[in-house]
Design a protein around this motif. Structure first.
Motif, short mmCIF file in Angstrom:
data_model
loop_
_atom_site.label_atom_id
_atom_site.label_comp_id
_atom_site.label_asym_id
_atom_site.label_seq_id
_atom_site.Cartn_x
_atom_site.Cartn_y
_atom_site.Cartn_z
N ILE A 171 32.45 -29.87 8.00
CA ILE A 171 32.75 -31.31 8.05
C ILE A 171 31.96 -32.04 6.96
CG2 ILE A 171 32.61 -33.40 9.47
CD1 ILE A 171 34.72 -31.38 10.36
N ASP A 219 40.39 -24.91 11.12
CA ASP A 219 39.92 -25.21 12.47
C ASP A 219 40.42 -24.17 13.47
OD1 ASP A 219 42.55 -25.91 12.38
OD2 ASP A 219 42.30 -27.92 13.19
N THR A 259 45.09 -28.27 8.49
CA THR A 259 43.80 -27.89 7.91
C THR A 259 43.87 -26.56 7.15
OG1 THR A 259 43.11 -26.71 9.91
CG2 THR A 259 42.56 -29.06 9.78
N HIS A 302 39.45 -29.52 19.04
CA HIS A 302 38.63 -29.44 17.83
C HIS A 302 38.73 -28.06 17.20
CE1 HIS A 302 36.74 -32.34 20.66
NE2 HIS A 302 36.64 -33.09 19.58
N HIS A 314 38.54 -35.33 14.72
CA HIS A 314 37.76 -35.31 13.48
C HIS A 314 36.58 -36.28 13.55
CE1 HIS A 314 36.93 -34.83 9.21
NE2 HIS A 314 36.87 -36.17 9.11
N GLU A 315 36.81 -37.48 14.09
CA GLU A 315 35.72 -38.46 14.21
C GLU A 315 34.61 -37.94 15.12
OE1 GLU A 315 38.31 -42.60 13.69
OE2 GLU A 315 38.02 -41.71 15.67
N ARG A 355 32.10 -24.75 12.46
CA ARG A 355 33.06 -25.84 12.24
C ARG A 355 32.35 -27.10 11.79
NH1 ARG A 355 37.06 -27.83 10.02
NH2 ARG A 355 38.32 -29.37 11.12
#
Length: 516
Positions: free
Chosen positions: A511, A279, A275, A228, A136-137, A507
């Motif tokens: 975010i 994702d 999620t 990811h 995620h980061e 994607r």
């Protein structure tokens, strides 16, 4: 004839000996006989060699015709098989010329792909930093970088700026995808519906993507904790072939099967529930691809769906879902066969061309207004055999200024990509259609979109386009071609990478960057 000549010669020699023995020699007659025999010995073998039936003559010599003007008309005169006596002797002396097989033509029906530049090296410091980030980061970092993408100097670049909505943003996003993205492929699911790509026909896009995604080492990870994105490796075409009963009009078994598969993944692994499937992604080119997802709410509403049937009226969400290019692959071993080779604009005799089966709401209307109505508009149903024998479907496209791409049963059509392949400006007639890869490509730069209601004015619309603008669109169509190619092995910026980038880009759009 040779045997007769031999017998005559022997008889003459015997007669000569008899005369020498018993009579005086008449030198005049002897000289005359010798001369006749010498001439016969030279001329007769030569004539026989020239007309022996077992000699293969070049058909171009036999069929060669000479034409002479005679009283204002053309007289048709067949020429002799050899121009002179010396030519016949030469033919005898070098038989290899007569029997030589024609050289094999070099294979010119395969496109020569322009190789892209290699990836830019990434510093060791940046690599260490990216490895230290959670999935995620890493996505948050990439989202920030894309939003602040620096302007790039596109002069001489492999990426041709006019065909992109924003080439700077695309280039930065693509580079980050190469640095960061990791995809986990689920191994669950049995063949043929899972893990068995369908590689030919009009639904080939999903199969080629599956083939390259499952064999990829650059983007695929075996550790789902580092992923990811998560790929659902099923084929909508194989699903139809395996479960649909012909002419039943019952799609429920397909919907139930896909619902149960996703439910199994959600119960077996923790990744879906983290999620709610946002994702996860699937790639489906069959017309029923969107409907097959409706049995599972989270699959329908959250998952990233790369669909050929990108219809705004069928739950396609711009910004989340991806419009998948529909490509026809005729020869699996030669996916680039016949691509390119459009003739010069000045030598293209056809203004607009279409040929295809009659289904859907648009094609019958197109034929109603334009079939056999205008010499400049070559609009057919299925291409008639008498016409196809003189000019193939592909040759028609390469000889046309515009290629009409009407929707079929659904909004998508493989003719859009075919037009780009064969260097013809596509004219798209399909309301509510989200064009392929439109999140990064600027379709107005290399295509024309015509509303379904404007079909009666089709020729008027095309003729109103200035030549200068048309030439730019044609050039752009040639330049964007490299992004629609299924290469035998994936190449940077080709179709496989463009689809994967669009899924990656989707994607990133989901975010949320925390406020600092």
């Amino acid at each position: 004839m040779t045997k007769q000549l031999k017998h005559v010669s022997i008889a003459v020699i015997k007669e000569l000996i008899r005369f020498l023995k018993w009579r005086k020699i008449d030198w005049r007659k002897l000289f005359l006989a010798g001369a006749v025999m010498s001439i016969a010995g030279i001329v007769l073998p030569t004539v026989l060699l020239a007309y022996r039936p077992n000699i293969r003559f070049d058909r171009s010599h036999i069929n060669k015709l000479s034409y002479q003007w005679l009283n204002g008309s053309i007289q048709h005169v067949p020429s002799a098989p050899f121009d002179s006596l010396s030519s016949s002797i030469k033919a005898k002396e070098s038989p290899a010329v007569l029997h030589r097989r024609p050289r094999r033509r070099q294979n010119t029906d395969m496109l020569k792909v322009v190789p892209p530049p290699p990836r830019k090296p990434v510093s060791a410091r940046l690599q260490r930093y990216l490895r230290s980030l959670s999935p995620h980061e890493a996505l948050v970092y990439a989202k920030r970088e894309v939003e602040h993408a620096p302007l790039v100097d596109n002069n001489g670049s492999y990426l041709y700026a006019p065909v992109f909505r924003n080439v700077s943003v695309f280039q930065r996003s693509y580079e980050l995808m190469e640095m960061i993205l990791k995809v986990y492929n689920y191994r669950d699911g049995k063949k043929p519906i899972f893990h068995q790509p369908h590689l030919n026909g009009i639904y080939a896009s999903e199969g080629w993507f599956m083939r390259f995604m499952e064999s990829n080492r650059e983007f695929v990870t075996k550790d789902p904790e580092k992923a990811h994105l998560f790929y659902l490796p099923y084929s909508s075409r194989q699903l139809e072939l395996a479960l649909y009963k012909k002419n039943s009009h019952n799609l429920r078994p397909l919907v139930i099967f896909l619902r149960d598969y996703v439910s199994m993944l959600a119960s077996k692994y923790p990744f879906w529930n983290r999620t709610r499937g946002s994702d996860h992604f699937l790639v489906a080119c069959h017309d029923w691809g969107p409907f097959a997802t409706t049995g599972h709410v989270e699959l329908r509403d959250n998952t990233i769906k790369a669909l050929c049937n990108a219809d705004l009226n069928e739950n396609f969400v711009v910004g989340r879902d991806v419009s998948l290019p529909e490509t026809t692959i005729r020869t699996v071993r030669k996916p680039l066969r016949y691509i390119g080779g459009g003739i010069r604009v000045s030598q293209r005799p056809i203004l607009a061309f279409f040929a295809g089966k009659m289904h859907g709401r648009v094609r019958p209307r197109l034929l109603k207004y334009w079939r056999n109505k205008d010499e400049d508009m070559k609009i057919y149903g299925s291409l008639p055999g008498r016409i196809a024998r003189n000019m193939s479907y592909i040759r028609h496209m390469k000889s046309s200024k515009y290629c009409i791409c009407p929707m079929g049963y659904e909004v998508n059509s493989p003719r859009i990509v075919e037009a780009i392949y064969y260097e013809c400006v596509p004219v798209i007639i399909a309301d509510n259609f989200v064009l392929p890869l439109s999140e990064v490509l600027e379709w107005s730069a290399f295509s024309v979109t015509v509303a379904e209601a404007d079909i009666p004015k089709l020729k008027e619309i095309l003729l109103a386009i200035p030549l200068k603008r048309y030439l730019k669109m044609l050039m752009n169509a040639k330049m964007v071609q490299r992004h629609f190619l299924w290469n035998p092995s994936p190449v940077r910026y080709d179709m496989f990478h463009m689809i994967l980038h669009s899924i990656w880009y989707s994607r990133l759009n989901q975010i949320q960057i925390p406020q600092s």
